[in-house]
Design a protein around this motif. Structure first.
Motif, PDB file in Angstrom:
ATOM      1  N   THR A  82       0.836  -1.192   0.000  1.00  0.00           N
ATOM      2  CA  THR A  82       0.000   0.000   0.000  1.00  0.00           C
ATOM      3  C   THR A  82       0.874   1.246   0.000  1.00  0.00           C
ATOM      4  O   THR A  82       1.745   1.410   0.869  1.00  0.00           O
ATOM      5  N   PHE A  83       0.638   2.105  -1.000  1.00  0.00           N
ATOM      6  CA  PHE A  83       1.354   3.379  -1.109  1.00  0.00           C
ATOM      7  C   PHE A  83       0.306   4.490  -1.044  1.00  0.00           C
ATOM      8  O   PHE A  83      -0.480   4.645  -1.983  1.00  0.00           O
ATOM      9  N   THR A  84       0.263   5.256   0.029  1.00  0.00           N
ATOM     10  CA  THR A  84      -0.759   6.296   0.159  1.00  0.00           C
ATOM     11  C   THR A  84      -0.139   7.617   0.598  1.00  0.00           C
ATOM     12  O   THR A  84       0.705   7.660   1.497  1.00  0.00           O
ATOM     13  N   GLN A  85      -0.576   8.688  -0.062  1.00  0.00           N
ATOM     14  CA  GLN A  85      -0.191  10.047   0.288  1.00  0.00           C
ATOM     15  C   GLN A  85       1.317  10.188   0.478  1.00  0.00           C
ATOM     16  O   GLN A  85       1.799  10.616   1.533  1.00  0.00           O
ATOM     17  N   LEU A  86       2.064   9.823  -0.560  1.00  0.00           N
ATOM     18  CA  LEU A  86       3.522   9.877  -0.412  1.00  0.00           C
ATOM     19  C   LEU A  86       4.200  10.395  -1.668  1.00  0.00           C
ATOM     20  O   LEU A  86       3.594  10.488  -2.731  1.00  0.00           O
ATOM     21  N   ASP A  87       5.473  10.718  -1.492  1.00  0.00           N
ATOM     22  CA  ASP A  87       6.307  11.225  -2.577  1.00  0.00           C
ATOM     23  C   ASP A  87       7.260  10.118  -3.002  1.00  0.00           C
ATOM     24  O   ASP A  87       8.135   9.707  -2.231  1.00  0.00           O
ATOM     25  N   MET A  88       7.054   9.599  -4.232  1.00  0.00           N
ATOM     26  CA  MET A  88       8.005   8.646  -4.781  1.00  0.00           C
ATOM     27  C   MET A  88       8.461   9.103  -6.175  1.00  0.00           C
ATOM     28  O   MET A  88       8.578   8.318  -7.113  1.00  0.00           O
ATOM     29  N   LEU A 102      -1.832  -0.920  -4.022  1.00  0.00           N
ATOM     30  CA  LEU A 102      -2.707   0.246  -4.024  1.00  0.00           C
ATOM     31  C   LEU A 102      -1.859   1.505  -3.991  1.00  0.00           C
ATOM     32  O   LEU A 102      -0.991   1.662  -3.122  1.00  0.00           O
ATOM     33  N   PHE A 103      -2.110   2.401  -4.961  1.00  0.00           N
ATOM     34  CA  PHE A 103      -1.457   3.702  -5.014  1.00  0.00           C
ATOM     35  C   PHE A 103      -2.552   4.757  -4.873  1.00  0.00           C
ATOM     36  O   PHE A 103      -3.377   4.917  -5.782  1.00  0.00           O
ATOM     37  N   GLU A 104      -2.565   5.480  -3.770  1.00  0.00           N
ATOM     38  CA  GLU A 104      -3.607   6.478  -3.540  1.00  0.00           C
ATOM     39  C   GLU A 104      -2.966   7.800  -3.143  1.00  0.00           C
ATOM     40  O   GLU A 104      -2.244   7.883  -2.145  1.00  0.00           O
ATOM     41  N   GLY A 105      -3.195   8.841  -3.971  1.00  0.00           N
ATOM     42  CA  GLY A 105      -2.621  10.142  -3.690  1.00  0.00           C
ATOM     43  C   GLY A 105      -1.107  10.146  -3.725  1.00  0.00           C
ATOM     44  O   GLY A 105      -0.460  10.802  -2.913  1.00  0.00           O
ATOM     45  N   VAL A 106      -0.535   9.428  -4.697  1.00  0.00           N
ATOM     46  CA  VAL A 106       0.918   9.272  -4.781  1.00  0.00           C
ATOM     47  C   VAL A 106       1.485  10.155  -5.886  1.00  0.00           C
ATOM     48  O   VAL A 106       0.916  10.235  -6.975  1.00  0.00           O
ATOM     49  N   ARG A 119       0.729  -5.305 -12.607  1.00  0.00           N
ATOM     50  CA  ARG A 119      -0.438  -6.177 -12.737  1.00  0.00           C
ATOM     51  C   ARG A 119      -1.353  -6.037 -11.530  1.00  0.00           C
ATOM     52  O   ARG A 119      -0.902  -6.060 -10.388  1.00  0.00           O
ATOM     53  N   ASN A 120      -2.643  -5.892 -11.803  1.00  0.00           N
ATOM     54  CA  ASN A 120      -3.683  -5.902 -10.763  1.00  0.00           C
ATOM     55  C   ASN A 120      -3.475  -4.829  -9.700  1.00  0.00           C
ATOM     56  O   ASN A 120      -3.771  -5.045  -8.521  1.00  0.00           O
ATOM     57  N   ASN A 121      -2.966  -3.668 -10.115  1.00  0.00           N
ATOM     58  CA  ASN A 121      -2.798  -2.561  -9.185  1.00  0.00           C
ATOM     59  C   ASN A 121      -3.942  -1.566  -9.331  1.00  0.00           C
ATOM     60  O   ASN A 121      -4.608  -1.495 -10.364  1.00  0.00           O
ATOM     61  N   THR A 122      -4.154  -0.766  -8.281  1.00  0.00           N
ATOM     62  CA  THR A 122      -5.145   0.304  -8.316  1.00  0.00           C
ATOM     63  C   THR A 122      -4.447   1.631  -8.061  1.00  0.00           C
ATOM     64  O   THR A 122      -3.722   1.787  -7.069  1.00  0.00           O
ATOM     65  N   PHE A 123      -4.670   2.585  -8.975  1.00  0.00           N
ATOM     66  CA  PHE A 123      -4.107   3.924  -8.857  1.00  0.00           C
ATOM     67  C   PHE A 123      -5.263   4.920  -8.757  1.00  0.00           C
ATOM     68  O   PHE A 123      -6.068   5.011  -9.692  1.00  0.00           O
ATOM     69  N   PHE A 146      -6.263  -0.611 -12.613  1.00  0.00           N
ATOM     70  CA  PHE A 146      -7.355   0.363 -12.589  1.00  0.00           C
ATOM     71  C   PHE A 146      -6.785   1.718 -12.210  1.00  0.00           C
ATOM     72  O   PHE A 146      -6.140   1.866 -11.163  1.00  0.00           O
ATOM     73  N   PHE A 147      -7.007   2.712 -13.075  1.00  0.00           N
ATOM     74  CA  PHE A 147      -6.555   4.084 -12.838  1.00  0.00           C
ATOM     75  C   PHE A 147      -7.788   4.993 -12.749  1.00  0.00           C
ATOM     76  O   PHE A 147      -8.622   4.976 -13.659  1.00  0.00           O
ATOM     77  N   SER A 148      -7.885   5.773 -11.696  1.00  0.00           N
ATOM     78  CA  SER A 148      -9.012   6.694 -11.544  1.00  0.00           C
ATOM     79  C   SER A 148      -8.507   8.070 -11.142  1.00  0.00           C
ATOM     80  O   SER A 148      -7.732   8.208 -10.180  1.00  0.00           O
TER      81      SER A 148
END
Length: 263
Positions: A82-88, A102-106, A119-123, A146-148
């Protein structure tokens, strides 16, 4: 482990953390995790800029609000992380693999993901490009993601294999999909203005949204639905739309008669 112990531990070479370790609120630039396995580790609220994760494996790890700027991730494998609200930003991920993450707010701008596998990631609500600093995915395999509401302007997807992905309400202005293979994917309500799809193969794919000034030189579209796309697509004699629904709002204009930069 206490934070002082963790900081000391992370300064060693090729660290392997205990399963389920808590590595939060530490500041260790350049920590070396290369060639090691880490499972269910919580890295929340830490600063690990320039972290060395080359050929490392991370399973079920949490990277929430972590500074991963400049991470070296060549050959690294991330599974169910899980990658959330971060700077990469400026991540170097040549041949890296991300599966079920899961990438949320990255912020992933200026990343290098050539030949990577996703594969099978959510952005969601993530940025893969800023002005003058798009990420690069040349030759990557991108499948079942899935990208939203993501920003992918000018991102380079040249020669990627893009299969069964969904991009919803994303911006891909000026993106490069030159010679990409796009199969069974959904681009719903996207902004593709000025994107380059020259010599791409688009098969059994739905595209809706703004496609004005898309460069479709030599594109081969097969069995795809563009009925809800609107704008002018620039084509040449090698462009083909076979068994495609182009609807009533799409204009196919010869490239020689159009000005590519106009919007």
């Amino acid at each position: 482990m206490q934070n002082e112990e963790i900081v000391h531990y992370l300064t060693q070479d090729e660290v392997t953390l205990p399963v389920g370790a808590q590595v939060s609120l530490v500041d260790v630039p350049g920590a070396s995790f290369s060639h090691s396995l880490h499972a269910n580790v919580d890295f929340s609220d830490s600063s690990l800029r320039a972290m060395d994760a080359r050929d490392a494996e991370f399973q079920g790890c949490s990277f929430s609000r972590v500074n991963l700027t400049g991470m070296l991730a060549e050959g690294a494998v991330f599974t169910d992380c899980t990658f959330t609200q971060l700077d990469m930003t400026q991540l170097y991920g040549l041949r890296a693999t991300f599966t079920g993450c899961l990438f949320e707010g990255v912020d992933m701008a200026s990343g290098y993901f050539e030949q990577a596998t996703l594969r099978n990631n959510t952005f969601t609500s993530s940025v893969l490009s800023r002005a003058g600093s798009p990420s690069i995915f040349v030759g990557a395999t991108i499948q079942d993601n899935f990208f939203s509401s993501c920003v992918l302007d000018s991102v380079d997807f040249e020669s990627t294999a893009t299969v069964a992905n969904t991009m919803r309400a994303c911006s891909l202005r000026g993106a490069y999909l030159t010679a990409a293979s796009v199969y069974a994917s959904i681009f719903e309500s996207v902004d593709l203005r000025g994107a380059s799809l020259d010599y791409a193969v688009i098969e059994n794919t739905l595209i809706s949204g703004d496609v004005h000034n898309v460069d479709a030189t030599g594109i081969k579209a097969i069995g795809s639905d563009l009925a809800q796309a609107h704008g002018t697509i620039l084509i040449d004699d090698d462009t083909s739309f076979e068994n495609c629904d182009t609807g009533d709002h799409l204009v196919l204009a010869p490239l020689s008669l159009s000005t590519k930069g106009d919007e």
